[in-house]
Design a protein around this motif. Structure first.
Motif, PDB file in Angstrom:
ATOM      1  N   SER A 188       3.133  -2.612   8.742  1.00 27.24           N
ATOM      2  CA  SER A 188       2.633  -2.902   7.626  1.00 27.24           C
ATOM      3  C   SER A 188       2.398  -1.825   6.651  1.00 27.24           C
ATOM      4  N   TRP A 189       2.219  -2.035   5.235  1.00 24.75           N
ATOM      5  CA  TRP A 189       1.734  -0.731   4.643  1.00 24.75           C
ATOM      6  C   TRP A 189       0.522  -0.230   4.953  1.00 24.75           C
ATOM      7  N   PRO A 190      -0.585  -1.044   5.247  1.00 27.03           N
ATOM      8  CA  PRO A 190      -1.860  -0.494   5.627  1.00 27.03           C
ATOM      9  C   PRO A 190      -1.610   0.476   6.868  1.00 27.03           C
ATOM     10  N   GLU A 191      -0.872  -0.216   7.722  1.00 22.88           N
ATOM     11  CA  GLU A 191      -0.614   0.546   8.882  1.00 22.88           C
ATOM     12  C   GLU A 191       0.019   1.684   9.022  1.00 22.88           C
ATOM     13  N   LEU A 192       1.104   1.915   7.942  1.00 21.93           N
ATOM     14  CA  LEU A 192       1.664   2.960   7.731  1.00 21.93           C
ATOM     15  C   LEU A 192       0.821   4.217   7.162  1.00 21.93           C
ATOM     16  N   LEU A 193       0.147   3.738   6.130  1.00 21.73           N
ATOM     17  CA  LEU A 193      -0.824   4.742   5.621  1.00 21.73           C
ATOM     18  C   LEU A 193      -2.196   5.235   6.712  1.00 21.73           C
TER      19      LEU A 193
ATOM     20  N   ALA B  27      12.793  12.582  -6.506  1.00 17.86           N
ATOM     21  CA  ALA B  27      12.103  11.742  -5.625  1.00 17.86           C
ATOM     22  C   ALA B  27      11.609  10.363  -6.047  1.00 17.86           C
ATOM     23  N   GLY B  28      11.432  10.246  -7.379  1.00 22.08           N
ATOM     24  CA  GLY B  28      11.189   8.951  -7.615  1.00 22.08           C
ATOM     25  C   GLY B  28      12.235   7.700  -7.784  1.00 22.08           C
ATOM     26  N   PRO B  29      13.411   8.083  -8.164  1.00 17.45           N
ATOM     27  CA  PRO B  29      14.533   7.337  -7.931  1.00 17.45           C
ATOM     28  C   PRO B  29      14.915   7.162  -6.402  1.00 17.45           C
ATOM     29  N   LEU B  30      14.771   8.222  -5.747  1.00 20.10           N
ATOM     30  CA  LEU B  30      14.987   7.993  -4.002  1.00 20.10           C
ATOM     31  C   LEU B  30      13.781   7.062  -3.494  1.00 20.10           C
ATOM     32  N   ALA B  31      12.684   7.151  -3.818  1.00 17.98           N
ATOM     33  CA  ALA B  31      11.600   6.250  -3.228  1.00 17.98           C
ATOM     34  C   ALA B  31      11.956   4.806  -3.626  1.00 17.98           C
TER      35      ALA B  31
ATOM     36  N   LEU C 155       3.764  15.984  14.666  1.00 15.43           N
ATOM     37  CA  LEU C 155       3.622  16.197  13.246  1.00 15.43           C
ATOM     38  C   LEU C 155       2.224  16.038  12.817  1.00 15.43           C
ATOM     39  N   SER C 156       1.296  17.208  11.717  1.00 15.33           N
ATOM     40  CA  SER C 156       0.251  16.707  11.553  1.00 15.33           C
ATOM     41  C   SER C 156       0.191  16.584   9.987  1.00 15.33           C
ATOM     42  N   ASP C 157       1.126  16.986   9.138  1.00 13.99           N
ATOM     43  CA  ASP C 157       1.205  16.730   7.844  1.00 13.99           C
ATOM     44  C   ASP C 157       1.321  15.355   7.406  1.00 13.99           C
ATOM     45  N   PRO C 158       0.314  14.649   6.626  1.00 18.37           N
ATOM     46  CA  PRO C 158       0.477  13.525   6.445  1.00 18.37           C
ATOM     47  C   PRO C 158       1.781  13.016   5.538  1.00 18.37           C
ATOM     48  N   SER C 159       2.322  13.864   4.875  1.00 19.56           N
ATOM     49  CA  SER C 159       3.373  13.371   3.987  1.00 19.56           C
ATOM     50  C   SER C 159       4.693  13.303   5.102  1.00 19.56           C
ATOM     51  N   GLU C 160       4.848  14.284   6.019  1.00 23.37           N
ATOM     52  CA  GLU C 160       5.752  14.194   7.012  1.00 23.37           C
ATOM     53  C   GLU C 160       5.676  12.892   8.118  1.00 23.37           C
ATOM     54  N   ARG C 161       4.502  12.802   8.279  1.00 24.44           N
ATOM     55  CA  ARG C 161       4.299  11.501   9.266  1.00 24.44           C
ATOM     56  C   ARG C 161       4.501  10.494   8.410  1.00 24.44           C
ATOM     57  N   LEU C 162       4.294  10.162   7.089  1.00 23.83           N
ATOM     58  CA  LEU C 162       4.587   8.947   6.391  1.00 23.83           C
ATOM     59  C   LEU C 162       6.229   8.775   6.547  1.00 23.83           C
TER      60      LEU C 162
ATOM     61  N   GLY D 226       2.004  -1.860  -5.737  1.00 20.74           N
ATOM     62  CA  GLY D 226       2.985  -1.088  -6.857  1.00 20.74           C
ATOM     63  C   GLY D 226       2.455   0.366  -6.694  1.00 20.74           C
ATOM     64  N   GLU D 227       1.714   0.978  -6.101  1.00 21.63           N
ATOM     65  CA  GLU D 227       1.451   2.301  -6.022  1.00 21.63           C
ATOM     66  C   GLU D 227       2.277   2.788  -4.617  1.00 21.63           C
ATOM     67  N   ALA D 228       2.884   2.020  -3.911  1.00 24.42           N
ATOM     68  CA  ALA D 228       3.672   2.448  -2.872  1.00 24.42           C
ATOM     69  C   ALA D 228       4.639   3.396  -3.191  1.00 24.42           C
ATOM     70  N   TYR D 229       5.271   3.157  -4.425  1.00 24.89           N
ATOM     71  CA  TYR D 229       6.450   3.857  -5.019  1.00 24.89           C
ATOM     72  C   TYR D 229       5.971   5.438  -5.090  1.00 24.89           C
ATOM     73  N   ASP D 230       4.837   5.550  -5.794  1.00 20.44           N
ATOM     74  CA  ASP D 230       4.450   6.943  -5.894  1.00 20.44           C
ATOM     75  C   ASP D 230       3.775   7.584  -4.951  1.00 20.44           C
ATOM     76  N   THR D 231       3.322   6.872  -3.724  1.00 19.30           N
ATOM     77  CA  THR D 231       3.069   7.395  -2.661  1.00 19.30           C
ATOM     78  C   THR D 231       4.376   7.932  -1.815  1.00 19.30           C
ATOM     79  N   VAL D 232       5.245   7.433  -1.970  1.00 15.61           N
ATOM     80  CA  VAL D 232       6.413   7.672  -1.377  1.00 15.61           C
ATOM     81  C   VAL D 232       7.503   8.802  -1.750  1.00 15.61           C
ATOM     82  N   ALA D 233       7.204   8.695  -3.229  1.00 18.83           N
ATOM     83  CA  ALA D 233       8.105   9.956  -4.000  1.00 18.83           C
ATOM     84  C   ALA D 233       6.877  11.096  -3.740  1.00 18.83           C
ATOM     85  N   ARG D 234       5.733  11.102  -3.786  1.00 19.33           N
ATOM     86  CA  ARG D 234       4.871  12.167  -3.644  1.00 19.33           C
ATOM     87  C   ARG D 234       5.214  12.800  -1.988  1.00 19.33           C
TER      88      ARG D 234
END
Length: 244
Positions: free
Chosen positions: A122-127, A181-185, A140-147, A161-169
């Motif tokens: 789920s989304w909360p589990e992924l975070l 990054a935004g269109p790819l997310a 992996l220790s970097d949060p972006s790489e882990r995500l 809705g903020e999931a798209y921005d989180t993935v783009a980041r």
């Protein structure tokens, strides 16, 4: 030189090697998300990745003559997620499994490839896993790489809705061109489906959430059969939703 690794209870008729060094190359992250969630034939240059480097990465990730790369995410309580690029002669899959030294079995989060089995998070589990405690020097220790590593097994009808921005980041952090990054997310996550999408609930049978999707390995509690105290520890480490 790559380091050989052993995953208890994983079929050992193949050679496994630590693949975290691949995470240093943006070509890996583009290949990882497109191979599992998109179109691996997409041109790489618009995403800021050299085409030759991308093609070489795709070839390496799917090469049955090479040891299978494994990238790891260690999280609270001594748990580890392993993403295994499983390359048989006639089939390529990416398998996501969870291990713990006290289980005597594996928990299956999902599989991408010819025999799809997902979602697994789920989304909360992924975070929670992206931000989870790094215990030890492996993985992996970097949060972006882990995500991004675990993104292919995400599925949640209640994704915010903020999931798209989180993935783009996370994509930007891992070397994808900022303006792409935004269109790819958006392409990777697709349109939200609050009606027919996967839902996650905790039942009276286990503290670990189960998924409504018929294609999810988590139609049953993850690592079904582990001791009740270990199930509670896994549920807490996943940071999932509570019943109701």
């Amino acid at each position: 030189m790559s380091i050989g690794i052993h995953i208890p209870e994983y079929p050992q008729d193949c050679e496994l090697v630590a693949g975290e060094d691949l995470a240093e190359d943006p070509a890996f992250w583009l290949a990882h998300v497109l191979l599992t969630m998109g179109d691996p034939g997409e041109p790489a240059e618009p995403y800021g990745v050299d085409a030759a480097a991308y093609d070489a990465m795709v070839e390496r990730l799917g090469d049955p003559e090479q040891p299978w790369p494994v990238l790891r995410v260690r999280f609270d309580g001594g748990h580890t997620v392993h993403a295994v690029y499983a390359n048989w002669e006639d089939q390529n899959d990416v398998e996501f499994v969870v291990s713990h030294p006290g289980w005597g079995r594996l928990g299956h989060l999902g599989q991408c490839g010819a025999d799809e089995a997902r979602p697994g998070l789920s989304w909360p589990e992924l975070l929670a896993l992206a931000a989870g405690t790094q215990e030890g020097g492996e993985g992996l220790s970097d949060p972006s790489e882990r995500l991004l590593l675990l993104l292919p097994v995400l599925g949640d009808a209640d994704m915010p809705g903020e999931a798209y921005d989180t993935v783009a980041r996370a994509l930007r952090d891992c070397g994808i061109r900022p303006e792409a990054a935004g269109p790819l997310a958006a392409m990777l996550l697709g349109e939200p489906d609050p009606v027919g999408g996967p839902r996650w609930t905790v039942t009276a049978d286990s503290p670990i959430a189960v998924c409504s999707s018929p294609y999810s390995p988590r139609r049953v509690p993850l690592a079904l059969g582990i001791a009740p105290d270990r199930a509670l520890a896994l549920a807490a480490a996943l940071g999932g939703r509570q019943q109701g």
